[in-house]
Design a protein around this motif. Structure first.
Motif, mmCIF file in Angstrom:
data_model
loop_
_atom_site.group_PDB
_atom_site.id
_atom_site.type_symbol
_atom_site.label_atom_id
_atom_site.label_comp_id
_atom_site.label_asym_id
_atom_site.label_seq_id
_atom_site.Cartn_x
_atom_site.Cartn_y
_atom_site.Cartn_z
ATOM 1 N N ALA A 284 13.438 10.510 -3.011
ATOM 2 C CA ALA A 284 13.514 11.567 -4.020
ATOM 3 C C ALA A 284 12.673 11.220 -5.235
ATOM 4 N N GLY A 285 11.876 12.198 -5.678
ATOM 5 C CA GLY A 285 11.108 12.049 -6.902
ATOM 6 C C GLY A 285 11.652 12.921 -8.007
ATOM 7 N N THR B 84 13.072 16.893 -6.274
ATOM 8 C CA THR B 84 12.971 17.127 -4.834
ATOM 9 C C THR B 84 13.352 15.874 -4.087
ATOM 10 N N SER B 85 13.977 16.081 -2.930
ATOM 11 C CA SER B 85 14.398 14.924 -2.150
ATOM 12 C C SER B 85 14.444 15.277 -0.689
ATOM 13 N N SER B 86 14.426 14.247 0.142
ATOM 14 C CA SER B 86 14.663 14.418 1.571
ATOM 15 C C SER B 86 15.513 13.275 2.042
ATOM 16 N N SER B 87 16.383 13.569 3.006
ATOM 17 C CA SER B 87 17.241 12.523 3.526
ATOM 18 C C SER B 87 17.500 12.760 4.990
ATOM 19 N N ILE C 201 6.801 11.679 -6.240
ATOM 20 C CA ILE C 201 6.385 10.777 -5.155
ATOM 21 C C ILE C 201 6.423 11.509 -3.818
ATOM 22 N N ASP C 202 6.093 12.817 -3.846
ATOM 23 C CA ASP C 202 6.132 13.605 -2.617
ATOM 24 C C ASP C 202 5.277 12.994 -1.517
ATOM 25 N N SER C 203 4.102 12.496 -1.879
ATOM 26 C CA SER C 203 3.210 11.922 -0.878
ATOM 27 C C SER C 203 3.835 10.699 -0.218
#
Length: 395
Positions: free
Chosen positions: A346-347, A363-366, A322-324
């Protein structure tokens, strides 16, 4: 003249006896004869209580109304109660633990105070006539063999709880307003719920239902919860406002949710453990979530195009890439941005978690509040490149 001379006192005595018979703080019914003695009362003023040892079927004949309560609790040997002329019970209609009761005949009953039927495991049908029961402040029906609630035609109610009725496969009620709560849980696996006229409610909880139809619903002053159910689609085309929380959880077959006019959720928005739901695009106008957003599952796409204000945390985790979606929501995060609380997206997660959990794979971002710190990682591998990327993200 002599006949009248003696008849009038006799009639007066009879009238006085009837008046005494029709008014008492409590009348205890022990057999069929006790019930029939109330048959001549246009109104009985007081409470009627069926004794626990009663074994007779009861017929109250022409009893017109009860200004008080009707109660039968732990009467385990009675199979039928009939009151063909009864139109109202001003207080409680309470039947509990009547384990072999099969028949209730109340064809003219139109109003009660509170209706509470609990543990009537042999009761398979109602005879409430037409138009049926139209007025009640509160309704509880639990542990019966009812397959429908035909004859209950309430327009407004404070609370209604229909639970653990294993054979119940249809609820079709013309309710317009629910002032406190509606709870449906543990009923038949194929339960279809139709509330075609419901416009406003407080708390709505649906569990173990196969379909829900509430096309006129405009708002809830409390929460809307749909959980542990088998429906594939939920549509609320006219709902604009949920004052507290919106929750969809553990709905194994859910694939589509459409709330095209929903603008605001006053509490949290939770969408979790709905394994067949992969594309969230049914909330095009959702602008404001006053609490947290917690979305996890098997999503390939999550779209909330109008989102402009999330006052709590934002958590989105999926087994899919789900990067997009993460990039879109990341651009909305920060103390002065739309998403003000802690941000996690995160996907490719083996076990996508709920709010407060940390992504473990993929991959994830927070980001957290004003710090806006970015954490990007792949698997369990952290290197200098990742650290530099995180530092660059701060500027």
């Amino acid at each position: 003249m002599s006949i009248i001379k003696y008849a009038l006192p006799a009639l007066a005595i009879a009238g006085s006896a009837l008046a005494q018979q029709c008014a008492s703080p409590t009348t205890t019914i022990q057999n069929a004869g006790d019930a029939s003695q109330l048959s001549g009362c246009p109104t009985y003023s007081g409470n009627i209580v069926v004794a626990t040892g009663t074994t007779d079927n009861l017929d109250f004949g022409d009893l017109g109304s009860i200004d008080g309560s009707f109660t039968a609790v732990n009467v385990t040997q009675i199979t039928q109660i009939t009151a063909n002329s009864l139109t109202s019970i001003t207080q409680n209609f309470d039947l509990e633990q009547l384990t072999i009761l099969t028949t209730l005949n109340f064809p003219k009953l139109g109003s009660v105070g509170q209706l509470k039927w609990i543990t009537l495991p042999a009761l398979q049908g109602l005879n409430f006539g037409d138009p049926g029961l139209e007025l009640a402040t509160d309704v509880t029906i639990s542990d019966t063999q009812l397959s429908s609630l035909t004859g209950i035609n309430l327009m407004s109610v404070n609370t209604i709880a229909i639970q653990e009725n294993r054979y119940l496969d249809e609820i079709d009620i013309q309710l317009r307003h629910i002032n406190t709560s509606l709870t449906l849980s543990g009923n038949g696996n194929g339960l279809n719920v139709s509330l075609p006229n419901l416009e406003n409610a407080f708390n709505l909880t649906f569990s173990n239902v196969s379909s829900i139809d509430f096309p006129a619903l405009q708002s809830t002053n409390g929460s809307l919860i749909i959980q542990g159910s088998e429906m594939m689609t939920v549509s609320a085309p006219n709902i604009t406002y949920i004052n507290q929380s919106l929750t969809f959880s553990d709905n194994e077959q859910l694939t589509n949710v459409s709330m095209p006019q929903l603008i605001q959720i006053g509490g949290g928005f939770t969408f979790a453990h709905n394994p067949d739901y992969t594309n969230m695009n049914g909330f095009p106008d959702l602008k404001t979530v006053k609490g947290a957003v917690d979305i996890n599952g098997n999503f390939t796409n999550v779209t909330l195009p109008s989102l402009g204000d999330v006052e709590g945390a934002f958590n989105l985790q999926s087994t899919k890439d789900i990067d997009s979606s993460c990039s879109t929501f990341k651009s909305l995060s920060g103390s002065n941005a739309a998403i003000k609380g802690k941000f996690t997206c995160a996907g490719s997660q083996t076990n996508p978690g709920g709010a407060g959990t940390s992504p473990t794979t993929g991959t994830s971002s927070s980001a957290t509040g004003a710090a806006n710190a970015l954490d990007i990682h792949t698997g369990a591998v952290y290197g200098l490149t990742g650290v530099l990327a995180a530092m660059i993200g701060l500027f």
